[in-house]
Design a protein around this motif. Structure first.
Motif, PDB file in Angstrom:
ATOM      1  N   THR A  30      40.445  33.258  63.836  1.00 19.47           N
ATOM      2  CA  THR A  30      40.332  33.560  62.501  1.00 19.47           C
ATOM      3  C   THR A  30      40.068  34.465  61.927  1.00 19.47           C
ATOM      4  OG1 THR A  30      39.300  31.545  62.167  1.00 19.47           O
ATOM      5  CG2 THR A  30      39.711  32.098  60.180  1.00 19.47           C
ATOM      6  N   PHE A  31      41.160  34.959  61.174  1.00 17.45           N
ATOM      7  CA  PHE A  31      41.746  35.577  60.523  1.00 17.45           C
ATOM      8  C   PHE A  31      41.884  35.533  58.991  1.00 17.45           C
ATOM      9  CE2 PHE A  31      44.315  37.544  64.069  1.00 17.45           C
ATOM     10  CZ  PHE A  31      43.189  38.328  64.401  1.00 17.45           C
ATOM     11  N   ASN A  32      40.931  36.713  57.766  1.00 18.05           N
ATOM     12  CA  ASN A  32      41.639  36.213  56.494  1.00 18.05           C
ATOM     13  C   ASN A  32      42.617  36.770  55.824  1.00 18.05           C
ATOM     14  OD1 ASN A  32      40.809  39.101  55.460  1.00 18.05           O
ATOM     15  ND2 ASN A  32      38.715  37.701  55.554  1.00 18.05           N
ATOM     16  N   SER A  33      42.906  36.276  54.950  1.00 24.57           N
ATOM     17  CA  SER A  33      44.499  37.034  54.023  1.00 24.57           C
ATOM     18  C   SER A  33      44.206  38.236  53.428  1.00 24.57           C
ATOM     19  CB  SER A  33      44.660  36.429  52.518  1.00 24.57           C
ATOM     20  OG  SER A  33      43.071  36.385  51.660  1.00 24.57           O
ATOM     21  N   GLU A  34      42.793  38.797  53.417  1.00 25.02           N
ATOM     22  CA  GLU A  34      42.686  40.214  53.146  1.00 25.02           C
ATOM     23  C   GLU A  34      42.989  41.187  54.271  1.00 25.02           C
ATOM     24  OE1 GLU A  34      40.261  38.011  51.857  1.00 25.02           O
ATOM     25  OE2 GLU A  34      40.524  38.517  50.062  1.00 25.02           O
ATOM     26  N   THR A  35      42.486  40.448  55.855  1.00 25.45           N
ATOM     27  CA  THR A  35      43.115  41.468  57.634  1.00 25.45           C
ATOM     28  C   THR A  35      44.210  41.096  57.545  1.00 25.45           C
ATOM     29  OG1 THR A  35      40.925  40.670  57.927  1.00 25.45           O
ATOM     30  CG2 THR A  35      42.438  41.321  59.220  1.00 25.45           C
ATOM     31  N   LEU A  36      44.851  39.469  57.183  1.00 21.21           N
ATOM     32  CA  LEU A  36      46.060  39.066  57.276  1.00 21.21           C
ATOM     33  C   LEU A  36      47.045  40.476  56.503  1.00 21.21           C
ATOM     34  CD1 LEU A  36      45.822  35.605  57.998  1.00 21.21           C
ATOM     35  CD2 LEU A  36      46.648  36.767  59.928  1.00 21.21           C
ATOM     36  N   SER A  37      47.075  40.287  55.470  1.00 18.54           N
ATOM     37  CA  SER A  37      48.063  41.398  54.421  1.00 18.54           C
ATOM     38  C   SER A  37      47.679  43.141  54.372  1.00 18.54           C
ATOM     39  CB  SER A  37      47.928  40.909  52.861  1.00 18.54           C
ATOM     40  OG  SER A  37      46.241  41.047  52.899  1.00 18.54           O
ATOM     41  N   SER A  38      46.827  42.953  54.525  1.00 21.62           N
ATOM     42  CA  SER A  38      46.269  44.578  54.710  1.00 21.62           C
ATOM     43  C   SER A  38      47.310  45.446  55.962  1.00 21.62           C
ATOM     44  CB  SER A  38      45.064  44.239  55.524  1.00 21.62           C
ATOM     45  OG  SER A  38      44.464  44.951  56.983  1.00 21.62           O
ATOM     46  N   THR A  39      48.061  45.060  56.924  1.00 19.44           N
ATOM     47  CA  THR A  39      48.566  45.563  57.935  1.00 19.44           C
ATOM     48  C   THR A  39      50.208  44.289  58.726  1.00 19.44           C
ATOM     49  OG1 THR A  39      48.863  46.390  60.855  1.00 19.44           O
ATOM     50  CG2 THR A  39      47.612  43.908  59.536  1.00 19.44           C
ATOM     51  N   ALA A  40      51.330  44.967  59.136  1.00 17.36           N
ATOM     52  CA  ALA A  40      52.338  44.504  59.705  1.00 17.36           C
ATOM     53  C   ALA A  40      51.985  44.024  60.923  1.00 17.36           C
ATOM     54  CB  ALA A  40      53.507  45.165  59.425  1.00 17.36           C
ATOM     55  N   ARG A  41      51.192  44.513  61.525  1.00 16.91           N
ATOM     56  CA  ARG A  41      50.797  44.502  62.702  1.00 16.91           C
ATOM     57  C   ARG A  41      50.600  42.593  63.044  1.00 16.91           C
ATOM     58  NH1 ARG A  41      45.559  47.228  63.709  1.00 16.91           N
ATOM     59  NH2 ARG A  41      44.970  45.706  66.097  1.00 16.91           N
ATOM     60  N   ARG A  42      51.043  41.836  64.508  1.00 17.24           N
ATOM     61  CA  ARG A  42      51.764  40.550  65.200  1.00 17.24           C
ATOM     62  C   ARG A  42      49.660  39.994  65.086  1.00 17.24           C
ATOM     63  NH1 ARG A  42      56.595  38.561  64.341  1.00 17.24           N
ATOM     64  NH2 ARG A  42      56.367  36.533  65.904  1.00 17.24           N
ATOM     65  N   LEU A  43      48.482  40.171  64.644  1.00 14.01           N
ATOM     66  CA  LEU A  43      47.211  39.619  64.958  1.00 14.01           C
ATOM     67  C   LEU A  43      47.563  38.961  66.111  1.00 14.01           C
ATOM     68  CD1 LEU A  43      45.501  40.683  61.639  1.00 14.01           C
ATOM     69  CD2 LEU A  43      46.451  42.314  63.454  1.00 14.01           C
ATOM     70  N   PHE A  44      48.108  37.909  65.598  1.00 13.50           N
ATOM     71  CA  PHE A  44      47.442  36.591  66.527  1.00 13.50           C
ATOM     72  C   PHE A  44      48.407  37.440  67.587  1.00 13.50           C
ATOM     73  CE2 PHE A  44      46.920  34.276  63.180  1.00 13.50           C
ATOM     74  CZ  PHE A  44      45.437  33.864  62.726  1.00 13.50           C
ATOM     75  N   GLU A  45      49.673  37.297  67.524  1.00 17.37           N
ATOM     76  CA  GLU A  45      49.836  37.966  69.360  1.00 17.37           C
ATOM     77  C   GLU A  45      49.338  38.950  69.842  1.00 17.37           C
ATOM     78  OE1 GLU A  45      53.543  38.629  69.143  1.00 17.37           O
ATOM     79  OE2 GLU A  45      54.499  36.880  68.042  1.00 17.37           O
ATOM     80  N   GLU A  46      48.234  39.483  69.282  1.00 20.40           N
ATOM     81  CA  GLU A  46      47.290  40.822  70.122  1.00 20.40           C
ATOM     82  C   GLU A  46      46.820  40.390  70.438  1.00 20.40           C
ATOM     83  OE1 GLU A  46      47.178  44.181  68.012  1.00 20.40           O
ATOM     84  OE2 GLU A  46      48.246  44.416  66.855  1.00 20.40           O
ATOM     85  N   ILE A  47      45.757  39.397  69.800  1.00 17.44           N
ATOM     86  CA  ILE A  47      44.463  38.477  70.753  1.00 17.44           C
ATOM     87  C   ILE A  47      44.819  37.459  71.301  1.00 17.44           C
ATOM     88  CG2 ILE A  47      44.452  36.629  68.798  1.00 17.44           C
ATOM     89  CD1 ILE A  47      41.226  39.410  69.815  1.00 17.44           C
ATOM     90  N   ALA A  48      46.062  37.157  71.332  1.00 15.41           N
ATOM     91  CA  ALA A  48      46.124  36.425  72.420  1.00 15.41           C
ATOM     92  C   ALA A  48      45.140  36.375  73.894  1.00 15.41           C
ATOM     93  CB  ALA A  48      47.686  35.401  72.364  1.00 15.41           C
ATOM     94  N   PRO A  49      45.650  37.741  74.361  1.00 10.63           N
ATOM     95  CA  PRO A  49      45.326  38.219  76.033  1.00 10.63           C
ATOM     96  C   PRO A  49      43.894  38.097  75.963  1.00 10.63           C
ATOM     97  CG  PRO A  49      46.781  39.661  75.312  1.00 10.63           C
ATOM     98  CD  PRO A  49      46.982  38.827  73.486  1.00 10.63           C
ATOM     99  N   ALA A  50      43.354  38.391  74.873  1.00 10.75           N
ATOM    100  CA  ALA A  50      41.578  38.188  74.836  1.00 10.75           C
ATOM    101  C   ALA A  50      41.282  37.132  74.314  1.00 10.75           C
ATOM    102  CB  ALA A  50      40.790  39.106  73.344  1.00 10.75           C
ATOM    103  N   GLN A  51      42.048  35.924  73.869  1.00 14.09           N
ATOM    104  CA  GLN A  51      41.822  34.582  73.841  1.00 14.09           C
ATOM    105  C   GLN A  51      41.864  34.521  75.691  1.00 14.09           C
ATOM    106  OE1 GLN A  51      44.489  32.920  70.169  1.00 14.09           O
ATOM    107  NE2 GLN A  51      42.863  32.163  69.909  1.00 14.09           N
ATOM    108  N   ALA A  52      42.449  34.052  76.117  1.00 14.49           N
ATOM    109  CA  ALA A  52      42.841  33.832  77.444  1.00 14.49           C
ATOM    110  C   ALA A  52      41.637  34.810  78.702  1.00 14.49           C
ATOM    111  CB  ALA A  52      44.284  34.118  77.829  1.00 14.49           C
ATOM    112  N   TYR A  53      41.576  35.323  78.023  1.00 15.53           N
ATOM    113  CA  TYR A  53      40.331  36.200  79.476  1.00 15.53           C
ATOM    114  C   TYR A  53      39.572  35.156  78.773  1.00 15.53           C
ATOM    115  CZ  TYR A  53      36.875  39.504  81.057  1.00 15.53           C
ATOM    116  OH  TYR A  53      35.396  39.526  81.710  1.00 15.53           O
TER     117      TYR A  53
END
Length: 243
Positions: A30-53
């Motif tokens: 889970t990411f809150n709105s402050e984190t999501l609005s603070s970057t243009a990075r695609r955070l859920f795509e970045e975290i997906a490999p760690a989720q799978a691991y």
């Protein structure tokens, strides 16, 4: 062949193993709105490999927990300071005598990191690295040793002085499937996205759920599945213990 009866049939003996799918595991992020609005990075795509691991580690840990003396009685005892390729050969011989299949991708040797490092220092393997396989030194991988695909397993449990496990694939069983899509129970009442995602290498399918919480101003992505583990053919496993 029998001279009187000719070719005589013999029934194959198959033994079924029941596997109970009693583990429902998921990894929500889970990411809150402050984190999501603070970057243009695609955070859920970045975290997906760690989720799978994290989900895969849960499954592997459940399998490793089965490697006990109560489940697999055959064992090789060897202290770390004397562990070498000769010990691996001895484990292979023990499996050979029990009729365990040989050949490519038929046998695996799990080693905790200490024993893996000791085997990597074996003089025969060091010589091979120097003249033929530099990746042993450069990448820290090991070639097949006496028919075993060698895996560094730092999360191998230490129960019963366990340090390794040589086995054929029939020794350990795991069954998995996606958990049900509960949003279908009340069509139109749910919100968010639910889909099945399949790993192209393993063919393993998980349920992916994505939704937002307007009250908390958060966005969540979760992957989950159902699985169960069981011991398989006892003769196909050889434990390696330190004492």
């Amino acid at each position: 062949y029998d001279a009187t009866n000719g070719w005589v049939d013999q029934d194959a003996v198959m033994t079924d193993v029941s596997v109970t799918l009693n583990k429902r595991q998921g990894v929500p992020v889970t990411f809150n709105s402050e984190t999501l609005s603070s970057t243009a990075r695609r955070l859920f795509e970045e975290i997906a490999p760690a989720q799978a691991y994290a989900l895969a580690k849960s499954m592997v840990d459940a399998l490793y927990a089965l490697i006990t003396s109560g489940n697999y009685s055959n064992a090789t005892t060897q202290a770390q300071n004397g562990f070498a390729r000769s010990t691996v050969i001895g484990m292979g011989v023990a499996l050979n005598k029990r009729g365990v299949p040989q050949g490519a991708q038929n046998r695996t040797l799990l080693l905790n990191s200490d024993y893996f490092g000791t085997l990597a220092s074996d003089s025969a393997i060091v010589t091979l690295a120097a003249y033929q396989k530099p990746e042993i030194i450069e990448a820290g991988t090991l070639p097949d040793v006496h028919g075993f695909s060698v895996v560094d397993a730092p999360n191998l449990p230490t129960t019963g002085n366990l340090t390794g496990f040589g086995f054929s694939k029939s020794a350990l069983l795991i069954v998995a499937r996606p958990d049900s899509d509960y949003t279908n129970i009340l069509p139109g009442a749910s919100y968010g996205n639910v889909q099945q995602v399949t790993d192209p290498d393993l063919g393993l399918t998980v349920t992916q759920v994505q939704y937002v919480n307007h009250q908390l101003a958060t966005a969540t992505q979760r992957i989950s599945l159902l699985y169960g583990v069981a011991k398989g053919q006892v003769a196909a496993g050889q434990r390696l213990v330190s004492a």
